[in-house]
Design a protein around this motif. Structure first.
Motif, PDB file in Angstrom:
ATOM      1  N   THR A 119       0.854  -1.309   0.080  1.00 26.32           N
ATOM      2  CA  THR A 119      -0.093   0.113   0.000  1.00 26.32           C
ATOM      3  C   THR A 119       1.100   1.267   0.121  1.00 26.32           C
TER       4      THR A 119
ATOM      5  N   THR B 181       4.370  -0.932   3.430  1.00 25.60           N
ATOM      6  CA  THR B 181       3.927   0.544   2.752  1.00 25.60           C
ATOM      7  C   THR B 181       5.168   1.051   1.970  1.00 25.60           C
TER       8      THR B 181
ATOM      9  N   TYR C 135      -1.167   4.704   4.641  1.00 30.96           N
ATOM     10  CA  TYR C 135      -2.492   4.187   4.566  1.00 30.96           C
ATOM     11  C   TYR C 135      -2.459   3.431   5.604  1.00 30.96           C
TER      12      TYR C 135
END
Length: 159
Positions: A94, A110, A98
């Motif tokens: 992601t 991430t 997030y």
């Protein structure tokens, strides 16, 4: 939808003005079209619909596919895949900052763009694919290429 109701407007350069009730109805219809488009493009629902096909179920069989979900819509897409294949391992990538992470068996990374951090996700995806023992579900959404750079040699992080 109702028929358009036009009235002559003698005080206007335009020959006709649109009835205000009709404009209100158009606004309501436009809002409903927009809401309908959002529902149709819901990433979780789109993935669930795609995974619920006879052809895909036959191809996967009783296996626990490795799930790889990358991009801005990766969380809802991965959640939909995990709801159908709850024991599946995999990877979730992601964007940075997030927060949502509803998945249970997926390793969560991430990343951001540009380099060098997106190289870590690219390497993790490659490792996940190499270590998969069965089918792979690859779920990509907007931003996936920026979050998972894996340049071909001789490009380096420093270049």
């Amino acid at each position: 939808m109702r028929q358009c109701s036009f009235k002559p407007n003698p005080n206007s350069e335009k020959k006709y003005q649109v009835n205000s009730d009709y404009l209100a109805k158009l606004r309501c219809d436009a809002a409903e079209v927009f809401r309908s488009a959002l529902r149709a493009a819901n990433p979780a629902q789109c993935v669930a619909n795609a995974l619920n096909t006879d052809k895909l179920r036959a191809a996967i069989g009783n296996a626990h596919p490795t799930i790889i979900a990358v991009g801005k819509a990766s969380v809802p897409m991965a959640a939909a895949a995990e709801s159908l294949y709850p024991q599946s391992p995999g990877l979730l990538v992601t964007p940075t900052n997030y927060d949502a992470h509803p998945t249970t068996n997926l390793h969560h990374i991430t990343e951001c763009h540009p380099i060098p951090s997106s190289f870590l996700a690219g390497e993790a995806i490659l490792d996940t694919v190499k270590n998969a023992t069965g089918p792979i579900l690859l779920l990509l959404s907007g931003g996936a290429s920026a979050l998972s750079a894996m340049p071909e040699m001789p490009v380096t992080k420093e270049a």
